[in-house]
Each structure stands twice: as C-alpha cells, then as structure tokens.
Design an enzyme around this catalytic site. Structure first.
Site, PDB file in Angstrom:
ATOM      1  N   GLU A  91       0.682  -0.834  -0.205  1.00  0.00           N
ATOM      2  CA  GLU A  91       0.328  -0.134  -0.138  1.00  0.00           C
ATOM      3  C   GLU A  91       0.525   1.226  -0.233  1.00  0.00           C
ATOM      4  OE1 GLU A  91      -3.187   0.251   2.435  1.00  0.00           O
ATOM      5  OE2 GLU A  91      -3.893   2.178   2.404  1.00  0.00           O
ATOM      6  N   LYS A 269      -7.166  -1.148  11.943  1.00  0.00           N
ATOM      7  CA  LYS A 269      -6.783  -0.935  10.566  1.00  0.00           C
ATOM      8  C   LYS A 269      -5.592  -0.358  10.111  1.00  0.00           C
ATOM      9  CE  LYS A 269      -5.955  -0.863   5.808  1.00  0.00           C
ATOM     10  NZ  LYS A 269      -5.235  -0.126   4.775  1.00  0.00           N
ATOM     11  N   ASP A 285       3.615 -15.071  11.669  1.00  0.00           N
ATOM     12  CA  ASP A 285       2.826 -15.086  11.624  1.00  0.00           C
ATOM     13  C   ASP A 285       1.533 -13.082  11.449  1.00  0.00           C
ATOM     14  OD1 ASP A 285      -0.061 -16.228  11.286  1.00  0.00           O
ATOM     15  OD2 ASP A 285       0.249 -18.380  11.929  1.00  0.00           O
ATOM     16  N   HIS A 387      -2.406  11.157   0.401  1.00  0.00           N
ATOM     17  CA  HIS A 387      -2.298   9.329  -0.029  1.00  0.00           C
ATOM     18  C   HIS A 387      -2.790   9.539  -1.536  1.00  0.00           C
ATOM     19  CE1 HIS A 387      -3.017   5.101  -0.376  1.00  0.00           C
ATOM     20  NE2 HIS A 387      -3.620   5.639  -0.996  1.00  0.00           N
TER      21      HIS A 387
HETATM   22  C1  MEV Z   1      -5.736   3.923   5.023  1.00  0.00           C
HETATM   23  O1  MEV Z   1      -4.829   2.545   4.967  1.00  0.00           O
HETATM   24  C2  MEV Z   1      -6.061   3.403   7.092  1.00  0.00           C
HETATM   25  C3  MEV Z   1      -6.717   5.081   7.583  1.00  0.00           C
HETATM   26  O2  MEV Z   1      -8.481   4.001   7.011  1.00  0.00           O
HETATM   27  C4  MEV Z   1      -6.795   4.524   9.245  1.00  0.00           C
HETATM   28  C5  MEV Z   1      -7.528   5.473   9.922  1.00  0.00           C
HETATM   29  O3  MEV Z   1      -8.456   6.022   9.085  1.00  0.00           O
HETATM   30  O4  MEV Z   1      -7.934   5.824  11.120  1.00  0.00           O
HETATM   31  C6  MEV Z   1      -6.297   6.288   7.590  1.00  0.00           C
END
Ligand code: MEV
Length: 441
Positions: A91, A269, A285, A387
């Site tokens: 990513e 995430k 793992d 991003h």
């Molecule tokens: C993207 O890979 C991760 C985010 O969505 C985490 C978040 O929203 O805190 C930017």
C-alpha cells in the site's frame, strides 16, 4: 538495535533526503548503517530473496514466489534508541506517513516508550461435555503439578532455555447450546523467542492422554489460542506542547472509534498498517496477530479501538497529547520461517533485535505512530491529498505509461489532483493520451 554512535555517519546523515536519493545510494547508506554485505544487498534486490527450493520446504504446491516491496520507515526513536523499521507492504503512503509522523513526534520532543506485560502464550485443551464438573476440577487441581512436569518433559530444549509450561488454569464455561458445561484447560507456556504455535500444540496434544486418564472425561480440541493475553505489549507516546486543535481532533477521533464499531474497524486497520508490514518483513504470522488483536478489542462485548488518545493540560499551561496501545503480540525471532527466509533474516538484522520481546515492542510503537499519523491527517487536511499524491505513480503505471513517461505523468496527475480534487485511472489515461499527442507535434 541500530547504533547511534559507532557508525561512520549519524542517524540524521543516514536519513538526510533518504526518500529522494536514488535506490543505489539508499542501499549503500543502509549497508553502512546495518553492516550489510554485497550479497545481502542482492537479496534485498530480490536476487535469491526466497529460492524456490526453500519455498518448497515452507508450503505445498509451490508454483513460484510472491515479491512485495520492502522499505524502511525512518526517524523512529523508541525507548531511547534510533531505529530503521523494515516494512514489506503493497500500500502506497504507509511508509511515508509513518516516517513523517515519527519525524514530527521527534521534532516536537515526543517520547515513545514500550513495555512487555507478560511472556506466556496459551494452549487450550477442551473437555466439551463434562459429566461431573466438580470432580473433574478437583482431579485437575490435584494433578496440576504432575501435568506441568509431564508437559515440560515434551519440550526439554525450551525448558533448558528458561521457557516451558509455567502454569495451568481451569475454566468452566456454560455451553452456548444450553447442554451443560464445558471445561477448558489453559496451558500457560513461556516460548522464549519463538512465537510458539507448534510447540504449544504439541504440548496440548501430549497432555491429552494423562488428562483423560485422570478425569475420566473425553478431551476434544487441543490447540493454541491466538487471544494471547498472557503476552500483552504496551506502547505510549507523549507529546508536550502540541497544537491544541490538532490534539483535540485526535482525541475526538478516539471517541468516534470508541462509540462506533464501524469507525473502530478502520481505526484499527490504520494501526495494523504499521504492524503487519513488520510481521511480513520478519516472516511472522500476521494472521495470528490480527486475530489476537481483534479478539482482544472485543473482550468487553463491543468492538473497540486498540489505541486511545487523550489531551491534557501540562504543567506549563500547554497541551499534552498522550497515546496508548495495549494488545497481545505473539511474535518470534526464532522458529517458523523467521530464520529460514533470507529476506526475513535480513529484516531482523536491519531492526537489530535480539529477542521476540524487542520485536513485539517495536511493533506496538510503530502501530501507535502509524495510527497517530492517520488521525492527525484525518483531523486536519484529510487523508486523500497526501495518499493520492503518492498514489500517482501507481495510476501512471496502471494507465500504461512507460518508465520514461511516468515522471511527467505523475507531475500532471498531481496538478490535476490539486485542480480537480480527484484523480483515477481513467483520468490518468486521458492525461497520458494528451501528453503523447503533444509529444508527436
Ligand atoms: C488507510 O489504509 C488507513 C486509514 O483509513 C486509517 C484510519 O482511518 O484511521 C487512513
């Protein structure tokens, strides 16, 4: 750990313009810093990074190997030590974001500390249908020390290194189907520097006959638990004199995640964006760690964020931001494929870790900083700008740009993003066509 003083250059010189210099120079600075030889640099380039013959030993039906980019996150200062963090990930912008956040924390004089809260992994032995709960518990308690001794006879190597089974815990649980109770024996084991899955599974299966004999009950499953709450790791970031508006935005983001599981999933995430790439780079793992973290944050019955950020007033009347992460992180620096995978071995060398505890503590710190970076962006300028600016290279490739066309197309895409507030592959193709038309004339 990476050294700060004995190298030919300082950490600052190593990192100077690191993301802008050509690949070969980046590798050469890395080699200098981490004492890598030319063969190791070749491995990092993908040459014999994972020979097919080795891959054949790892898994079944091998048809090839799967390359991923590996980068290093920069500017980390954890528990008083400067670190380069190897991260294998597909990513765009994860490494840029976490490095920029680590640099920002450093500039503000923020302090990043970590601690391990335990060493014990858990193996579960299930007695699914218990006829006489009290008698069975009595028998288990009576034979407990013998079971522990028997278990340790199965893992003499681990015991000789100071690890092994340290305790047994017994849990009586009401069955979900209403058909009485089930008993679960937790085998608490110190795996030293291994993640420990294989050894704890063998211990649990090895204890099965003795447990059945002592209790006159039938044992069901014998398997580790990935909810390794006997091996929690915690990290903390404290930033003094932070812009109060930013700090408040970050605190509000925590409240959002605590209130709403839809947000908590994305929040977590973002934390795992910092942890999984280290686990992948070091041959660990990551599914086990993910499962453990998600289970741990659900223990209250409501899915929760794995980090918490709070603002407080400091003694000078300024704003202090405090962030915390606590989660099970069962990782290994020996066992599994960690020491067999040439690239994973190198990732451990770059990190300079000597123990699984150190590795887990670094993961906890990087996850927390990655989360901070995401929340800071979300609470201020938003995530899209940064991003997508970095994503322009992927769009250029997807649009079919040649190596020589990519830089120009990236530039045009960045301008289009600033102007039109969005870009995608279709737009990239249009711009590429236009560029090619202009080239012709
Ligand atoms: C993207 O890979 C991760 C985010 O969505 C985490 C978040 O929203 O805190 C930017």
């Amino acid at each position: 750990m990476n050294k700060t003083t004995t190298k030919a250059c300082t950490f600052e010189a190593l990192l100077d313009n690191f993301h802008r210099i050509p690949f070969e120079e980046r590798q050469s600075r890395l080699a200098n810093w981490c004492d890598l030889d030319p063969q190791e640099l070749q491995i990092l380039k993908g040459v014999n990074a994972l020979p097919v013959e080795t891959a054949e030993h790892f898994i079944e039906n091998v048809i090839g190997v799967f390359p991923l980019p590996m980068g290093v996150a920069t500017y980390f200062h954890i528990d008083g030590r400067d670190l380069l963090i190897p991260m294998a990930v597909e990513e765009t912008s994860i490494i840029a974001a976490v490095s920029a956040t680590a640099k920002w924390v450093r500039r503000l004089g923020g302090v990043v500390t970590t601690r391990a809260l335990g060493r014990l992994i858990i193996g579960q032995i299930q007695i699914p249908r218990v006829n006489q709960v009290d008698f069975t518990l009595q028998q288990l308690n009576f034979h407990k020390e013998r079971f522990i001794a028997e278990a340790n006879l199965l893992i003499p190597g681990l015991v000789s290194r100071g690890g092994g089974v340290k305790d047994l815990e017994f849990r009586a649980l009401d069955r979900e189907d209403g058909q009485g109770q089930m008993l679960v024996i937790h085998v608490m084991c110190d795996p030293c520097d291994a993640m420990g899955a294989n050894l704890i599974n063998q211990v649990c299966e090895g204890l099965k006959p003795s447990i059945e004999e002592a209790t006159h009950e039938k044992v069901g499953l014998c398997i580790l638990s990935n909810l390794v709450d006997g091996k929690l790791v915690t990290s903390q970031v404290v930033i003094d004199n932070i812009d109060p508006e930013i700090a408040l935005g970050i605190e509000e983001a925590t409240q959002f995640a605590k209130t709403d599981p839809y947000r908590a999933a994305t929040h977590n995430k973002g934390v795992l964006n910092g942890i999984d790439p280290i686990l992948i780079a070091t041959g660990n793992d990551w599914r086990a760690v993910e499962a453990g973290i998600h289970a741990y944050v659900s223990l209250s019955g409501k899915y929760q964020p794995i980090t918490e950020w709070k603002c407080e007033k400091n003694e000078y009347g300024g704003t202090r931001l405090v962030g915390e992460f606590t989660a099970p992180l069962a990782v290994g620096t020996v066992g599994g494929v960690t020491m067999l995978h040439p690239t994973a071995k190198l990732a451990l060398k770059i990190l300079g870790v000597k123990s699984s505890e150190e590795l887990a503590r670094i993961c906890a710190a990087v996850g927390l900083i990655q989360n901070l970076g995401a929340l800071k962006a979300l609470a201020t300028v938003g995530i899209v700008k940064g991003h997508m600016r970095l994503h322009t290279a992927n769009l250029a490739i997807a649009a079919g740009a040649s190596e020589s066309e990519i830089p120009r197309l990236k530039e045009e895409l960045a301008q289009a993003l600033a102007r039109e507030k969005k870009i995608n592959v279709t737009r990239a193709k249009q711009i590429l066509d236009a560029l090619r038309q202009t080239e012709k004339h």
